[in-house]
Design an enzyme around this catalytic site. Sequence first.
Site, PDB file in Angstrom:
ATOM      1  N   ARG A   1      -3.569  -6.899  -9.082  1.00 44.82           N
ATOM      2  CA  ARG A   1      -3.254  -5.728  -9.913  1.00 44.82           C
ATOM      3  C   ARG A   1      -2.611  -6.116 -11.247  1.00 44.82           C
ATOM      4  NH1 ARG A   1       1.052  -2.953  -5.734  1.00 44.82           N
ATOM      5  NH2 ARG A   1       2.894  -4.216  -6.155  1.00 44.82           N
TER       6      ARG A   1
ATOM      7  N   ASP B   1       7.523   7.462  -1.886  1.00 42.99           N
ATOM      8  CA  ASP B   1       6.707   6.244  -1.828  1.00 42.99           C
ATOM      9  C   ASP B   1       7.577   4.990  -1.863  1.00 42.99           C
ATOM     10  OD1 ASP B   1       7.410   6.268  -4.602  1.00 42.99           O
ATOM     11  OD2 ASP B   1       5.565   5.202  -5.124  1.00 42.99           O
TER      12      ASP B   1
ATOM     13  N   ARG C   1      -2.781  -9.296  -3.419  1.00 46.98           N
ATOM     14  CA  ARG C   1      -2.861  -7.964  -4.018  1.00 46.98           C
ATOM     15  C   ARG C   1      -2.028  -7.885  -5.301  1.00 46.98           C
ATOM     16  NH1 ARG C   1      -2.082  -4.482   1.605  1.00 46.98           N
ATOM     17  NH2 ARG C   1      -3.905  -5.367   2.683  1.00 46.98           N
TER      18      ARG C   1
ATOM     19  N   GLY D   1       0.775  -1.238   0.000  1.00 49.93           N
ATOM     20  CA  GLY D   1       0.000   0.000   0.000  1.00 49.93           C
ATOM     21  C   GLY D   1       0.800   1.278   0.000  1.00 49.93           C
TER      22      GLY D   1
ATOM     23  N   THR E   1      -0.535   3.876  -2.623  1.00 53.45           N
ATOM     24  CA  THR E   1      -1.892   4.256  -2.259  1.00 53.45           C
ATOM     25  C   THR E   1      -1.888   5.190  -1.060  1.00 53.45           C
ATOM     26  OG1 THR E   1      -2.635   2.090  -3.046  1.00 53.45           O
ATOM     27  CG2 THR E   1      -4.191   3.373  -1.739  1.00 53.45           C
TER      28      THR E   1
END
Length: 226
Positions: free
Chosen positions: A136, A77, A132, A12, A15
């Site tokens: 994606r 990030d 996850r 994450g 995000t």
Amino acid sequence: MRIELVGGLGVGKSTLCQALEKVGFNCIYENLSTNPFLADCFVDPVNFRFPSQMWFVLSKFHEIKKFEKPGCVNVLDQGVLNVRAYTNMLFRDEDPEALGVIDQCFDYLDGRLGRPDLYINLQCSPEAQMKRIRGRNRDHEKGVTLDYVTSLQREMTDLVERARADGDAVMDIDTEAVYFPGNTAYAETLARHIAGMFDMSVEKVLGQKRPMDVDLPLYEDAIAAE
């Protein structure tokens, strides 16, 4: 002020970064598409992992020097610690000489740019990460295995604990318990926590935006509300 997000695939990072950007943080994103060696590295890692990882090291230097804004809360990030973890995993047993060269570059980077003010360590089980990752469906991740994800998490955990032992500030977040997508409320709550840690005004951390009075929503509650 510089914050670096830590965590493996599918935890994450991007995000959360997007949510923090909405409340006023200056977020700096890694662009994998500009690495000219990455595709070849997946096909022929023996010959291309060294230039590929060197690119990642140099890109961190470029990201911070070019896009970091004075007076803002800057968030990467994909932090430098993450790149170290990937490098350790790729080279320790296969090419220790190359690892030594890249480690010198990391040390130079730390000396020039300094350590981040805060690591935000996003924690998620390898099994949830794999779910996850498959969801994606990114081309460069199709060969990722559970063993790979588990090994990477082990490297990151080791580096985070070393940073903590060295006195670096680390905030742990369980991303299996918190729902990030579109969750501006959570981002504002997190910003208030950061303000308290560094004795800063909430308005400054939130980019002069008015903070909301909200609680941290759990992952399950947010899913139920969709």
